[in-house]
Design a protein around this motif. Structure first.
Motif, short mmCIF file in Angstrom:
data_model
loop_
_atom_site.label_atom_id
_atom_site.label_comp_id
_atom_site.label_asym_id
_atom_site.label_seq_id
_atom_site.Cartn_x
_atom_site.Cartn_y
_atom_site.Cartn_z
N LYS A 106 2.55 1.65 9.39
CA LYS A 106 1.12 1.57 8.58
C LYS A 106 0.55 2.63 7.63
O LYS A 106 1.42 3.55 7.36
CB LYS A 106 0.43 2.93 9.71
CG LYS A 106 -1.22 2.75 10.15
CD LYS A 106 -1.71 3.33 11.62
CE LYS A 106 -3.58 3.13 11.16
NZ LYS A 106 -3.68 4.55 12.61
N ARG A 107 -0.18 1.96 6.94
CA ARG A 107 -0.57 2.72 5.34
C ARG A 107 -1.78 3.68 6.12
O ARG A 107 -2.51 4.00 6.82
CB ARG A 107 -1.23 1.26 4.48
CG ARG A 107 -1.80 1.69 3.47
CD ARG A 107 -2.73 0.92 2.45
NE ARG A 107 -3.54 0.23 3.34
CZ ARG A 107 -4.86 0.42 2.73
NH1 ARG A 107 -5.55 1.46 2.52
NH2 ARG A 107 -5.66 -0.29 3.79
N VAL A 108 -1.29 4.73 5.24
CA VAL A 108 -1.80 6.31 4.92
C VAL A 108 -2.15 6.53 4.05
O VAL A 108 -2.88 7.72 3.83
CB VAL A 108 -0.27 7.28 5.79
CG1 VAL A 108 -0.37 6.48 7.11
CG2 VAL A 108 0.57 6.92 5.01
N GLY A 109 -2.24 5.84 2.58
CA GLY A 109 -2.11 6.15 1.23
C GLY A 109 -3.60 5.00 1.46
O GLY A 109 -3.85 4.46 1.53
N GLU A 110 -3.68 4.72 -0.47
CA GLU A 110 -4.69 3.99 -0.33
C GLU A 110 -4.24 2.46 -0.54
O GLU A 110 -2.52 2.11 -0.67
CB GLU A 110 -5.77 4.18 -2.07
CG GLU A 110 -5.97 5.30 -2.14
CD GLU A 110 -7.54 5.42 -0.92
OE1 GLU A 110 -8.18 4.56 -1.38
OE2 GLU A 110 -7.74 6.10 -0.59
N ARG A 111 -4.77 1.43 -0.68
CA ARG A 111 -4.00 -0.40 -0.17
C ARG A 111 -3.68 0.09 -2.49
O ARG A 111 -4.26 0.19 -3.33
CB ARG A 111 -5.35 -1.19 -0.74
CG ARG A 111 -5.17 -2.42 -0.94
CD ARG A 111 -6.33 -3.18 -0.42
NE ARG A 111 -6.31 -3.08 0.78
CZ ARG A 111 -6.36 -3.86 1.85
NH1 ARG A 111 -5.87 -4.63 2.00
NH2 ARG A 111 -7.39 -3.38 3.41
N GLY A 112 -2.30 -0.58 -2.06
CA GLY A 112 -1.67 -0.49 -3.29
C GLY A 112 -0.94 0.78 -3.24
O GLY A 112 -0.64 0.11 -4.45
N GLU A 113 -0.89 1.92 -2.91
CA GLU A 113 -0.60 2.99 -3.53
C GLU A 113 1.48 2.89 -2.97
O GLU A 113 1.69 2.92 -3.17
CB GLU A 113 -1.02 4.27 -2.73
CG GLU A 113 -0.85 5.13 -3.57
CD GLU A 113 -1.49 6.36 -2.96
OE1 GLU A 113 -1.04 7.45 -2.58
OE2 GLU A 113 -2.08 6.47 -2.01
N GLY A 114 1.12 1.87 -1.86
CA GLY A 114 2.68 1.67 -0.87
C GLY A 114 3.99 3.65 -0.34
O GLY A 114 4.19 3.83 -0.20
N LYS A 115 1.81 3.90 0.98
CA LYS A 115 2.16 4.33 1.57
C LYS A 115 2.36 4.36 2.51
O LYS A 115 1.34 4.04 3.25
CB LYS A 115 1.46 6.33 1.12
CG LYS A 115 1.95 6.21 0.04
CD LYS A 115 1.23 7.70 -0.38
CE LYS A 115 1.72 9.03 -1.87
NZ LYS A 115 0.31 10.03 -2.29
N PHE A 116 3.33 4.08 3.40
CA PHE A 116 3.55 3.91 4.96
C PHE A 116 4.18 5.11 6.13
O PHE A 116 4.55 6.07 5.35
CB PHE A 116 3.73 2.74 4.97
CG PHE A 116 3.09 1.20 4.41
CD1 PHE A 116 1.80 0.80 5.22
CD2 PHE A 116 3.48 1.15 3.16
CE1 PHE A 116 1.52 -0.27 4.44
CE2 PHE A 116 2.83 -0.08 2.88
CZ PHE A 116 1.91 -0.56 2.80
N GLU A 117 3.46 4.87 7.17
CA GLU A 117 3.95 5.74 8.12
C GLU A 117 4.64 5.00 9.65
O GLU A 117 3.97 4.20 9.72
CB GLU A 117 3.45 7.17 8.25
CG GLU A 117 1.75 6.76 9.34
CD GLU A 117 1.16 8.16 9.14
OE1 GLU A 117 1.92 9.17 9.09
OE2 GLU A 117 0.50 7.69 10.78
N ARG A 118 5.79 5.25 10.01
CA ARG A 118 5.98 4.68 11.21
C ARG A 118 4.89 5.36 12.21
O ARG A 118 4.80 6.09 12.60
CB ARG A 118 7.60 5.02 11.55
CG ARG A 118 8.24 3.84 13.01
CD ARG A 118 9.32 4.73 13.32
NE ARG A 118 10.01 3.97 14.50
CZ ARG A 118 10.99 3.69 14.50
NH1 ARG A 118 11.95 5.19 14.14
NH2 ARG A 118 11.93 2.92 15.77
N ILE A 119 5.00 4.22 13.08
CA ILE A 119 3.62 3.69 14.10
C ILE A 119 4.67 3.48 15.47
O ILE A 119 5.02 2.53 15.24
CB ILE A 119 2.43 3.78 14.19
CG1 ILE A 119 2.55 1.46 14.26
CG2 ILE A 119 1.71 4.53 12.81
CD1 ILE A 119 0.70 1.46 14.15
#
Length: 429
Positions: free
Chosen positions: A102-115
């Motif tokens: 799941k994206r946790v940063g801004e769109r295009g920032e490339g930050k995700f976390e597992r859910i």
């Protein structure tokens, strides 16, 4: 108990399914590992059978069909190519996502976390219902894709679910051969294509941007059929392609490199030679074609808009389509164009085919129509050893598909314009 090495040496790979040794191997196989039949669904469309061997729930080896003797013509082994045999590398690739992110940063920032899967399903379902309720079902869209998917299950499963949810925005066309699909019915009344077996009746096989050794490489379909047809009669093979492809390297007697996207200019120069040397099949053109010359030009058409006038420079552009003119555009030497024209006009039967690459460009529909003019001009259609200029034909196999239900949404978009639908969907007609 047989070892894995002994099993591979035992003889099933050379087709001894009824021998005592093969029976012993079959009995020992469950002790070694479990196996099951599957199909390669990589995007060539051949659907070759493959056998997956598993151990402790993991695929450890993939083999092609070796259950039958490699006999010709049939039954025989339907061998998968290297792509199918290497699917294990794709299954366990480090680049493959193994769990929801799941994206946790801004769109295009490339930050995700597992859910968790439960959270992923709930997030999708909640937003799906929100978008449907707020914007309507034509705001729901499933994007056509290629690569690895199953038309029997995955695509239709999504379409079934979307229809059960009230429908979705439809698409038409494809990334594969949309220009061919739209243009040739206007030109030929459909998309007639000879099966690869007809190549065995030809004396000259010319491929425009067509690389079946790479795009249809398996032993389960078109690639194998083309190989067998070429081997049977040994027609001369000419490949016209910007790249020195696998087909050019292994099958061609002559490779003619061409600048990408200039096939129509080459065909125009070939036609110029045939017209000026009276090598076109005038009887065929008069009887079956409309608009080749003034005799069959519809009364409603502008004067000098026929094919012959355009080619000779009597049309609106006043440019004769000479080999010298085409050489500057295509990068092909004038002599090569002249020699090619003579060989194609004098060698019959002529089998002409085109790949899907030449039409994948702006105005690509005109490129595929131009290539299809070659057999029309020479009257090499509907005869043994000929083709209408389309990709080689397929043998259709019916499949039982998952029913998708009815979609009440009437709106539909070209598959290429899905980004426009996102950015300015309300402005689109």
């Amino acid at each position: 108990m047989l070892s894995r090495r002994d099993f591979l040496k035992a003889g099933t790979a050379v087709g001894l399914p009824c021998s005592p040794l093969a029976s012993a191997v079959a009995q020992a196989l469950p002790e070694i590992e479990s196996s099951s039949w599957c199909a390669c669904v990589i995007n060539c469309g051949q659907r070759c059978p493959v056998r997956c061997f598993t151990k402790k729930g993991q695929v450890i080896r993939i083999e092609t069909d070796n259950s039958l003797p490699d006999a010709t013509p049939s039954p025989r082994q339907l061998r998968a190519c290297q792509r199918g045999r290497s699917m294990r590398e794709r299954i366990y690739s480090d680049d493959r996502l193994k769990y929801p992110m799941k994206r946790v940063g801004e769109r295009g920032e490339g930050k995700f976390e597992r859910i968790s899967w439960d959270e992923a399903v709930k997030t999708i379902a909640d937003n799906w219902k929100r978008i449907r309720d707020q914007y309507g079902n034509d705001a729901i869209y499933w994007q056509y894709c290629s690569g690895q998917q199953s038309i029997v299950s995955s695509r239709r499963a999504w379409q079934r679910l979307m229809n059960l949810m009230g429908g979705f925005l439809k698409y038409y066309g494809s990334y594969s051969n949309a220009q061919l699909q739209e243009a040739l019915p206007y030109m030929l009344g459909g998309r007639p294509a000879s099966l690869p077996s007809e190549i065995a009746n030809s004396n000259l096989y010319v491929l425009f941007g067509n690389n079946p050794s790479s795009t249809r490489p398996s032993g389960g379909g078109k690639g194998y059929q083309i190989d067998m047809a070429v081997t049977k009669h040994m027609p001369k093979v000419i490949v016209i392609d910007p790249a020195f492809t696998d087909t050019a390297a292994t099958k061609a007697d002559q490779w003619i490199p061409i600048r990408p996207g200039t096939d129509a200019a080459l065909v125009a120069a070939l036609a110029y030679q045939w017209i000026n040397k009276n090598q076109v099949d005038q009887d065929f053109l008069d009887k079956y074609c409309v608009g080749y010359d003034e005799k069959t030009l519809p009364a409603s058409a502008p004067k000098n808009s026929d094919y012959k006038s355009y080619n000779l420079g009597n049309g609106p552009d006043k440019q004769p389509k000479t080999p010298e003119w085409a050489s500057k555009i295509t990068g092909i030497p004038v002599k090569t164009i002249v020699d090619l024209a003579e060989e194609m006009a004098s060698t019959k039967p002529l089998f002409v085919s085109q790949g899907w690459g030449p039409q994948r460009q702006a105005n690509g529909e005109h490129t595929c129509r131009a290539i299809s003019m070659v057999p029309i001009l020479l009257g090499q259609i509907g005869l043994p050893g000929t083709n209408a200029g389309e990709h080689e034909g397929n043998t259709p196999f019916p499949a039982v598909y998952l029913p998708v239900g009815k979609n009440p949404v009437k709106a539909t978009i070209p598959v290429y314009m899905w980004t426009d639908a996102i950015l300015r969907g309300k402005e689109m007609s």
